[in-house]
Design an enzyme around this catalytic site. Structure first.
Site, mmCIF file in Angstrom:
data_model
loop_
_atom_site.group_PDB
_atom_site.id
_atom_site.type_symbol
_atom_site.label_atom_id
_atom_site.label_comp_id
_atom_site.label_asym_id
_atom_site.label_seq_id
_atom_site.Cartn_x
_atom_site.Cartn_y
_atom_site.Cartn_z
ATOM 1 N NE ARG A 103 -3.558 -5.521 0.943
ATOM 2 C CZ ARG A 103 -2.872 -4.596 1.636
ATOM 3 N NH1 ARG A 103 -1.921 -3.888 1.055
ATOM 4 N NH2 ARG A 103 -3.113 -4.371 2.909
ATOM 5 N N GLY B 103 0.825 -1.213 0.000
ATOM 6 C CA GLY B 103 0.000 0.000 0.000
ATOM 7 C C GLY B 103 0.851 1.253 0.000
ATOM 8 C CB SER C 31 -0.094 -4.025 7.863
ATOM 9 O OG SER C 31 -0.765 -2.843 7.505
ATOM 10 N NE ARG D 163 7.123 -0.594 5.395
ATOM 11 C CZ ARG D 163 6.393 -0.915 6.459
ATOM 12 N NH1 ARG D 163 5.376 -1.713 6.318
ATOM 13 N NH2 ARG D 163 6.712 -0.457 7.637
ATOM 14 N NE ARG E 274 -3.050 11.749 -9.263
ATOM 15 C CZ ARG E 274 -4.129 12.419 -8.847
ATOM 16 N NH1 ARG E 274 -4.492 12.402 -7.606
ATOM 17 N NH2 ARG E 274 -4.838 13.090 -9.730
ATOM 18 C CG ASP F 276 -3.915 -3.115 13.736
ATOM 19 O OD1 ASP F 276 -3.330 -2.751 12.705
ATOM 20 O OD2 ASP F 276 -5.122 -3.382 13.756
ATOM 21 N NE ARG G 66 3.768 -0.767 12.784
ATOM 22 C CZ ARG G 66 2.487 -0.507 12.619
ATOM 23 N NH1 ARG G 66 1.994 -0.324 11.433
ATOM 24 N NH2 ARG G 66 1.684 -0.413 13.644
HETATM 25 N N1 HPA Z 1 -8.267 -2.099 9.683
HETATM 26 C C1 HPA Z 1 -8.151 -1.960 8.383
HETATM 27 N N2 HPA Z 1 -7.002 -2.074 7.755
HETATM 28 C C2 HPA Z 1 -5.908 -2.359 8.472
HETATM 29 C C3 HPA Z 1 -5.970 -2.509 9.846
HETATM 30 C C4 HPA Z 1 -7.214 -2.380 10.482
HETATM 31 O O1 HPA Z 1 -7.325 -2.517 11.707
HETATM 32 N N3 HPA Z 1 -4.705 -2.757 10.287
HETATM 33 C C5 HPA Z 1 -3.917 -2.758 9.211
HETATM 34 N N4 HPA Z 1 -4.630 -2.521 8.118
#
Ligand code: HPA
Length: 234
Positions: A87, A20, A90, A24, A43, A204, A217
């Site tokens: 893809r 994303g 995270s 990265r 962009r 997370d 990370r």
């Molecule tokens: N929500 C949506 N996308 C994410 C999250 C999340 O908690 N963590 C990492 N990408």
């Protein structure tokens, strides 16, 4: 050149890794590819092409969310001939057995609303990963010392989602984690006969509220890049 990708036709490989975050993409290209060349900076959505074990590879940022990923994936597939799109990103863990730093290999990606939704009318299309990529990524992940989970994820278009009941239903139906891009990538790959996969690190956890410290990370992200590259060329 397309509206959002300022590259020439031959500049982009048939195999594209899509984080994303454009930085990265830069880090992964400089760390894992030989002779990485910048091929897009329109962009600030950086893209690089180089080689890995003799294979040509592009690493192109997708931006956050399905509307952004849809722009890049459409142009990569339809204008630049990308055939394998993975893809790397995270996700938020949703099940108790899913721990921070674990890897989720997404077999399916449930969504409430993707940019493709309207073409299906009342049908609930089931976006799913390419089997050969899925199998190879699971093998690559399991050969490392990383907790690996294979199953369904939820692609949301709302990070700050104020519908707790929706998350509850996802958890109840075994969804492993939530992110914001895979469902549209899988749908586009199906439409254009490409191979797609999402390999995700748990950054997370929605249940426990834990988050991965930033120094960890990068290491997790590196593992994902290697898993994606090994899967693409298995
Ligand atoms: N929500 C949506 N996308 C994410 C999250 C999340 O908690 N963590 C990492 N990408």
């Amino acid at each position: 050149m397309t509206i959002h990708i300022g590259a020439q036709k031959g500049d982009i490989a048939e195999t594209v890794l899509m984080p994303g975050d454009p930085y990265r993409a830069k880090w992964a290209a400089e760390t894992f590819l030989q002779d990485a060349q910048l091929i897009n900076e329109v962009r600030g959505m950086l893209g690089y092409t180089g080689s890995w074990n003799g294979h040509k590879v592009t690493i192109q940022g997708s931006g956050m969310g399905m509307p952004s990923l849809s722009i890049y994936a459409n142009e990569l597939i339809r204008d630049f001939g990308a055939k394998t799109l993975i893809r790397i990103g995270s996700c938020g863990g949703m099940q108790p057995q899913v721990k921070l730093r674990d890897v989720i290999v997404a077999m399916t990606a449930t969504t409430l609303a993707s940019p493709s939704q309207s073409i299906f009318k009342e049908v609930n299309f089931a976006p799913s990963a390419d089997w050969s990529l899925l199998q190879a990524a699971v093998t690559a992940a399991q050969s490392r010392d990383i907790g690996t989970h294979v199953g369904g994820i939820y692609s949301s278009d709302t990070f700050y989602d104020e519908r707790p009941d929706l998350n509850e239903q996802m958890v109840r139906h075994g969804i492993l984690g939530v992110e914001m891009e895979a469902a549209e990538l899988y749908t586009l790959a199906a439409r254009y006969q490409c191979r797609a996969l999402a390999v995700l690190t748990v950054s997370d956890h929605l249940g426990t509220g834990e988050t991965l410290p930033s120094d960890q990370r990068e290491r997790s992200f590196g593992d994902m890049v290697e898993i994606a590259l090994e899967a693409a060329f298995a």
